[in-house]
Design a protein around this motif. Sequence first.
Motif: not given
Length: 765
Positions: A460-461, A495-498, A660-661, A466-467
Amino acid sequence: MSRTEIKPYSGPAGGWGSLKSVEGILLKQERIMTGNATLLKQNKPDGYSCVSCAWAKPDDPLPFEYCENGAKATAWEITRKRVPLSFFQRHTLTELRGWSDHDLEAQGRLLHPMRLDHAKDRWVPVSWEDAFREIGAELRAMDPKSTVFYASGRASLETSYMWGLFARLYGHNNLPDSSNMCHESTSVGLPEAIGAPVGTVLLEDFEKTDLIFSFGQNVGSNSPRMLHPLQEAAKRDVPIITFNPLKERGLERFTNPQSPVEMLTGSETRISTQYHQVRAGGDIAAILGICKAMIAGDDAAMASGGRPWLDHAFIALHTHGFDSFAATARDADWEELERRSGLTRKAMEAVAEVYSRSEAAIGIYGMGLTQHRSGVENVRMLINLLLLRGNIGKPGAGVLPVRGHSNVQGQRTVGITEKPELVPMDHLGEQYGFEPPRETGMNTVEACEAIIAGRVKAFLGLGGNFIRAVPETVAMEAAWPGIRLTVQVATKLNRNHLINGEVAFLLPCLGRIEVDTQASGPQAVTCEDTTTKIHGSHGLVPPAGPDLLSEPAIVAGLAKATLPPNPRVPWDEWVADYNRIRDAIEATYPDIFRDFNKRVFDGGFHRPLPARQRDWKTETGKANFVIPSSLNADKDTGTDLEKPDALQLITIRSNDQFNTTIYGYEDRFRGVSGTRMVLFMNREDAARLGLRDGATVALSTAVEDNLSRRVEGFRVVHHDIPKGCCAAYYPECNPLIPLWHHAERSKVPAAKSVPVHVHAMAPAP
């Protein structure tokens, strides 16, 4: 992405370039008018805390109390751009994985809770009720210790407190956070040295200091508002001595955009009086060399009856271990110190000469110290240097770790940690009528290890990417789909949502700058800045969409769907009135948060800092010197700075990103436009390897652990960087960082000294 152009930048930090950049991003986010009005409330008592860095908010703020990067973060959050349901109908996740980080976030704000449809390879809408119910059912079926609750450093104190409580009521301390990736070396090193996990410097100390050290901190890109007190100090002729491998413009010259005179005349302020380009991993040797010169100068003064170079009274009364450290410094070999640090003996002695005359010195540092294998020792060595002249616990002096995310320090204060000994567990158990878990949880590196090994069943993020932020990216992306449940709370697509688990949810939340209206009316939240001051923050702009929930509401929804009812935990009452959450925080941490609701909205308050009063909460009851175990910061990789076949890679940020943004493809201060795939190299190293400026190269990690790590397509840029070192952008280089390549004891990824090979490639057609 615009046309690639690389040319030297001759201007200062700040100035017209900063103003142009701010107006440019407001225009792109369609907020040129309302955005400028909103920015007038940034970091103001009746406004909102910047969602970017954690630099201090002054009691008497400037009319424009924001910097270029803070303005970009605000524009990014309050953008008029939206991601409608039709976007996910048009684009599969497989297609979106080919998009850049910038292009994903640039689509705008997420509006609807989503559930992953694996068969369609798409996010599809789901109701909040169904999302909470399904997530709760999944979590109830799992061993809590097989789950990870990650928190990015932007969540408020209220949300962070609820998140940590949710995890512990559920049954684990697996609460990795952004600190694990940056300043955990601080959280380990400072308590051992001075008995506090945070810095001792307040904003007012900049007005009283007569010397500033800066180690591994790029103020111009990472915390530009700090340039104001640095400029004021420089104008008082305070020496500012900088140690950093790269020449960074913000540490050299600054034109204040707040000053009409400076803007119209183009006048600049010199920032650093000495600038020492220490090698990657050479900080221990550099600091030990300065300490050696200080002790030698003091020995000579004592023998001749001259002015002491050390504060002997402070050392005798307040420190432990000085004699052993002094013997180590005296015995250190100058030739080895020069070789390891990349600095000359003369340079280190020149620093000591200035320091010996100082009465109050501040030691500033960033991830250039913490993100090394020796990160904890780096922090301890800076404390050694400050202790020599009693520079902890007096006005104008102290240690200042510069935190990144806007509340990354604060969330630790209210319990986001994997270490149960840092949380008042007995008090928490009594307050909420349960037995808190006492087992140490997983930090970021340990969570990654467990994910790769297939031991994590749910992730859970609470914000973040994170990735993309962690090391060993390739292995992490390969292992991630094996997680049973992944849940991401976010404002924008990343990216972590993909890359998702078997069951996945994407839960969009309100941003901090948006009006958060609950049952009792509009709500405010709180944050802690890098100087330990706790501030209120009030949302100002309308929510991006009607279906968004606040972070506290999402945490409460998840907790209620997962946990058995507990009358002592009033989730609904907390969501209805955030004052009730602050009352609960005060009850858990009464020494820190006395009269929380009253004081935080009446100018804010600092948390207690015993080390500022020279009250040392250490095992010895004193501030502790430490003897460095080695001058080699990376002794276990089998490489050395002088080996001709490997360079030490330093990962860096551009001034067009925050973590990361990626806001855009401009790194104005380094003269890079239109690309992020560049490798900054010393000219002599490039010539030795047969690489001309502009050559296309690949990087591979120069370690032997039976894994191949390679990133291709970098353009060589000749740059002013020490021989044996090179630099490239984060997170593009994260695949090159082995997961085991982390700071000893703190486990912070050692991203500032990664041994790499450089391989020539044919240029892209």
